[in-house]
Design a protein around this motif. Structure first.
Motif, PDB file in Angstrom:
ATOM      1  N   TYR A   1       0.805  -1.202   0.000  1.00 27.83           N
ATOM      2  CA  TYR A   1       0.000   0.000   0.000  1.00 27.83           C
ATOM      3  C   TYR A   1       0.841   1.256   0.000  1.00 27.83           C
ATOM      4  CZ  TYR A   1      -3.875  -3.075   0.966  1.00 27.83           C
ATOM      5  OH  TYR A   1      -4.790  -4.061   0.870  1.00 27.83           O
ATOM      6  N   ARG A   2       2.102   1.186   0.493  1.00 24.45           N
ATOM      7  CA  ARG A   2       2.962   2.363   0.498  1.00 24.45           C
ATOM      8  C   ARG A   2       3.301   2.795  -0.912  1.00 24.45           C
ATOM      9  NH1 ARG A   2       7.584   1.369   4.945  1.00 24.45           N
ATOM     10  NH2 ARG A   2       6.165   1.564   6.665  1.00 24.45           N
ATOM     11  N   GLY A   3       3.519   1.904  -1.688  1.00 23.48           N
ATOM     12  CA  GLY A   3       3.908   2.254  -3.049  1.00 23.48           C
ATOM     13  C   GLY A   3       2.713   2.596  -3.919  1.00 23.48           C
ATOM     14  N   ASP A   4       1.501   2.288  -3.452  1.00 21.22           N
ATOM     15  CA  ASP A   4       0.310   2.482  -4.267  1.00 21.22           C
ATOM     16  C   ASP A   4      -0.409   3.776  -3.875  1.00 21.22           C
ATOM     17  OD1 ASP A   4      -1.345   1.783  -6.242  1.00 21.22           O
ATOM     18  OD2 ASP A   4      -2.538   0.365  -5.099  1.00 21.22           O
ATOM     19  N   VAL A   5       0.307   4.875  -3.765  1.00 23.13           N
ATOM     20  CA  VAL A   5      -0.242   6.154  -3.334  1.00 23.13           C
ATOM     21  C   VAL A   5      -1.142   6.746  -4.410  1.00 23.13           C
ATOM     22  CG1 VAL A   5       0.394   8.510  -2.696  1.00 23.13           C
ATOM     23  CG2 VAL A   5       1.705   6.581  -1.855  1.00 23.13           C
ATOM     24  N   ASN A   6      -0.840   6.593  -5.631  1.00 26.43           N
ATOM     25  CA  ASN A   6      -1.611   7.195  -6.715  1.00 26.43           C
ATOM     26  C   ASN A   6      -2.746   6.290  -7.200  1.00 26.43           C
ATOM     27  OD1 ASN A   6       0.049   9.406  -6.692  1.00 26.43           O
ATOM     28  ND2 ASN A   6       1.498   8.502  -8.144  1.00 26.43           N
ATOM     29  N   ALA A   7      -3.067   5.251  -6.468  1.00 29.56           N
ATOM     30  CA  ALA A   7      -4.123   4.329  -6.910  1.00 29.56           C
ATOM     31  C   ALA A   7      -5.489   5.016  -6.811  1.00 29.56           C
ATOM     32  CB  ALA A   7      -4.108   3.076  -6.054  1.00 29.56           C
ATOM     33  N   VAL A   8      -6.388   4.708  -7.721  1.00 29.34           N
ATOM     34  CA  VAL A   8      -7.715   5.298  -7.785  1.00 29.34           C
ATOM     35  C   VAL A   8      -8.722   4.264  -7.268  1.00 29.34           C
ATOM     36  CG1 VAL A   8      -9.459   6.236  -9.331  1.00 29.34           C
ATOM     37  CG2 VAL A   8      -7.045   6.688  -9.737  1.00 29.34           C
ATOM     38  N   CYS A   9      -9.675   4.768  -6.556  1.00 26.54           N
ATOM     39  CA  CYS A   9     -10.722   3.913  -5.972  1.00 26.54           C
ATOM     40  C   CYS A   9     -11.614   3.402  -7.104  1.00 26.54           C
ATOM     41  CB  CYS A   9     -11.520   4.731  -4.980  1.00 26.54           C
ATOM     42  SG  CYS A   9     -12.687   3.762  -4.045  1.00 26.54           S
ATOM     43  N   PRO A  10     -12.023   2.123  -7.074  1.00 29.44           N
ATOM     44  CA  PRO A  10     -12.899   1.609  -8.129  1.00 29.44           C
ATOM     45  C   PRO A  10     -14.259   2.324  -8.099  1.00 29.44           C
ATOM     46  CG  PRO A  10     -12.385  -0.120  -6.524  1.00 29.44           C
ATOM     47  CD  PRO A  10     -11.652   1.092  -6.124  1.00 29.44           C
ATOM     48  N   PRO A  11     -14.913   2.486  -9.248  1.00 24.19           N
ATOM     49  CA  PRO A  11     -16.180   3.217  -9.315  1.00 24.19           C
ATOM     50  C   PRO A  11     -17.298   2.551  -8.498  1.00 24.19           C
ATOM     51  CG  PRO A  11     -15.510   2.487 -11.521  1.00 24.19           C
ATOM     52  CD  PRO A  11     -14.448   2.065 -10.575  1.00 24.19           C
ATOM     53  N   ASN A  12     -17.354   1.260  -8.415  1.00 27.16           N
ATOM     54  CA  ASN A  12     -18.399   0.580  -7.635  1.00 27.16           C
ATOM     55  C   ASN A  12     -18.266   0.916  -6.151  1.00 27.16           C
ATOM     56  OD1 ASN A  12     -19.399  -0.555  -9.923  1.00 27.16           O
ATOM     57  ND2 ASN A  12     -18.338  -2.502  -9.663  1.00 27.16           N
ATOM     58  N   LEU A  13     -17.053   0.944  -5.659  1.00 22.48           N
ATOM     59  CA  LEU A  13     -16.824   1.262  -4.253  1.00 22.48           C
ATOM     60  C   LEU A  13     -17.204   2.715  -3.975  1.00 22.48           C
ATOM     61  CD1 LEU A  13     -15.790   0.227  -1.566  1.00 22.48           C
ATOM     62  CD2 LEU A  13     -13.510   0.938  -2.235  1.00 22.48           C
ATOM     63  N   ARG A  14     -16.903   3.607  -4.913  1.00 25.23           N
ATOM     64  CA  ARG A  14     -17.264   5.022  -4.743  1.00 25.23           C
ATOM     65  C   ARG A  14     -18.787   5.182  -4.700  1.00 25.23           C
ATOM     66  NH1 ARG A  14     -14.961   9.046  -4.371  1.00 25.23           N
ATOM     67  NH2 ARG A  14     -13.848  10.559  -5.507  1.00 25.23           N
ATOM     68  N   GLU A  15     -19.502   4.462  -5.566  1.00 27.28           N
ATOM     69  CA  GLU A  15     -20.960   4.501  -5.551  1.00 27.28           C
ATOM     70  C   GLU A  15     -21.512   3.982  -4.221  1.00 27.28           C
ATOM     71  OE1 GLU A  15     -23.158   5.777  -7.726  1.00 27.28           O
ATOM     72  OE2 GLU A  15     -21.406   6.574  -8.773  1.00 27.28           O
ATOM     73  N   CYS A  16     -20.904   2.941  -3.694  1.00 22.82           N
ATOM     74  CA  CYS A  16     -21.342   2.401  -2.399  1.00 22.82           C
ATOM     75  C   CYS A  16     -21.148   3.429  -1.296  1.00 22.82           C
ATOM     76  CB  CYS A  16     -20.555   1.129  -2.052  1.00 22.82           C
ATOM     77  SG  CYS A  16     -21.063  -0.281  -3.018  1.00 22.82           S
ATOM     78  N   VAL A  17     -20.024   4.125  -1.308  1.00 19.33           N
ATOM     79  CA  VAL A  17     -19.747   5.144  -0.294  1.00 19.33           C
ATOM     80  C   VAL A  17     -20.769   6.285  -0.410  1.00 19.33           C
ATOM     81  CG1 VAL A  17     -18.083   6.902   0.442  1.00 19.33           C
ATOM     82  CG2 VAL A  17     -17.318   4.576  -0.035  1.00 19.33           C
ATOM     83  N   LEU A  18     -21.038   6.731  -1.643  1.00 22.95           N
ATOM     84  CA  LEU A  18     -22.022   7.797  -1.834  1.00 22.95           C
ATOM     85  C   LEU A  18     -23.416   7.355  -1.382  1.00 22.95           C
ATOM     86  CD1 LEU A  18     -20.921   9.252  -5.299  1.00 22.95           C
ATOM     87  CD2 LEU A  18     -20.558  10.233  -3.034  1.00 22.95           C
ATOM     88  N   ALA A  19     -23.799   6.122  -1.685  1.00 19.76           N
ATOM     89  CA  ALA A  19     -25.108   5.606  -1.246  1.00 19.76           C
ATOM     90  C   ALA A  19     -25.163   5.531   0.270  1.00 19.76           C
ATOM     91  CB  ALA A  19     -25.360   4.232  -1.852  1.00 19.76           C
ATOM     92  N   MET A  20     -24.046   5.129   0.902  1.00 19.50           N
ATOM     93  CA  MET A  20     -23.995   5.071   2.369  1.00 19.50           C
ATOM     94  C   MET A  20     -24.122   6.468   2.959  1.00 19.50           C
ATOM     95  SD  MET A  20     -23.886   3.362   5.056  1.00 19.50           S
ATOM     96  CE  MET A  20     -23.264   1.733   4.847  1.00 19.50           C
ATOM     97  N   GLU A  21     -23.477   7.474   2.347  1.00 13.56           N
ATOM     98  CA  GLU A  21     -23.609   8.848   2.833  1.00 13.56           C
ATOM     99  C   GLU A  21     -25.059   9.333   2.723  1.00 13.56           C
ATOM    100  OE1 GLU A  21     -20.873  11.255   0.656  1.00 13.56           O
ATOM    101  OE2 GLU A  21     -19.182  10.728   1.947  1.00 13.56           O
ATOM    102  N   ASP A  22     -25.726   8.991   1.601  1.00 13.20           N
ATOM    103  CA  ASP A  22     -27.130   9.362   1.448  1.00 13.20           C
ATOM    104  C   ASP A  22     -28.003   8.707   2.519  1.00 13.20           C
ATOM    105  OD1 ASP A  22     -26.656  11.010  -0.679  1.00 13.20           O
ATOM    106  OD2 ASP A  22     -27.159   9.514  -2.211  1.00 13.20           O
ATOM    107  N   CYS A  23     -27.739   7.429   2.788  1.00 12.89           N
ATOM    108  CA  CYS A  23     -28.507   6.720   3.821  1.00 12.89           C
ATOM    109  C   CYS A  23     -28.290   7.355   5.190  1.00 12.89           C
ATOM    110  CB  CYS A  23     -28.104   5.243   3.877  1.00 12.89           C
ATOM    111  SG  CYS A  23     -28.700   4.303   2.470  1.00 12.89           S
ATOM    112  N   CYS A  24     -27.040   7.705   5.476  1.00 12.18           N
ATOM    113  CA  CYS A  24     -26.732   8.349   6.758  1.00 12.18           C
ATOM    114  C   CYS A  24     -27.433   9.700   6.855  1.00 12.18           C
ATOM    115  CB  CYS A  24     -25.224   8.514   6.927  1.00 12.18           C
ATOM    116  SG  CYS A  24     -24.378   6.966   7.237  1.00 12.18           S
TER     117      CYS A  24
END
Length: 194
Positions: free
Chosen positions: A22-45
């Motif tokens: 994970y140290r070397g993977d600083v510039n990695a981008v979050c997958p779109p499905n995971l981002r949608e899940c986070v946004l849906a969780m924020e809406d639910c909250c």
């Protein structure tokens, strides 16, 4: 304004030790499905927070309201125009009855006045005949005079009661108030011996 825009963006984690992956993977981008899940969780909250606020606003006064609702007395507040309208309706409904009662009371008063004057004349005649025949007055005539005097007193009392009823009815008609009935006392009339 949505809750998402007011929240700060989460910082990106950088693991301090342990996994080199994970140290070397600083510039990695979050997958779109995971981002949608986070946004849906924020809406639910956000929705849960709003529901909690609504529930809290609706129930914070529950102890006081339950105490108020336990009361058996309920008061209905109405405007003055409605009170005036109901008062006028009541006056229109009761006024004919009150006028009829006043007329009947006046007729009764006239009748009692005639009876009173008749009894007064009889008493005056009895007094004159008694004065003329004072030494030889018989007991029968005295009883008759006493009965006439008692009858006169009763009729005078009834006339006073009827006069007070008429005054009360006149005041009631003038004020548009409630009718209070006064009743004449019943008399035990004994047959007169003439």
């Amino acid at each position: 304004m949505s809750r998402r825009s007011t929240l700060p963006r989460p910082r990106e984690s950088v693991f301090a030790g342990g996994h080199d992956l994970y140290r070397g993977d600083v510039n990695a981008v979050c997958p779109p499905n995971l981002r949608e899940c986070v946004l849906a969780m924020e809406d639910c909250c956000e929705e849960a927070h709003e529901a909690q606020q609504l529930l809290r606003n609706g129930t914070f006064d529950l102890p006081r309201m339950s105490k108020v609702l336990e009361s058996q007395k309920v008061f209905l507040l109405i405007d003055e125009g409605t009170v005036r309208r109901y008062k006028a309706d009541l006056a229109d409904e009761i006024e004919p009855q009150i006028n009829e009662l006043i007329e009947r009371a006046e007729k009764g008063l006239k009748t009692f006045s005639r009876k009173e004057s008749l009894i007064q004349s009889k008493v005056a005649q009895a007094m004159q005949s008694r004065a003329a025949t004072a030494p030889t007055a018989n007991k029968r005539e005295e009883r008759r005079v006493q009965m006439l005097l008692k009858q006169r007193q009763r009729l005078e009392e009834e006339v006073k009661i009827l006069e007070s009823e008429i005054l009360a009815l006149v005041r009631l008609a003038a004020n548009g108030g409630t009718f209070i009935s006064y009743s004449c006392p019943q008399q035990n009339k004994k047959p007169s011996r003439s």
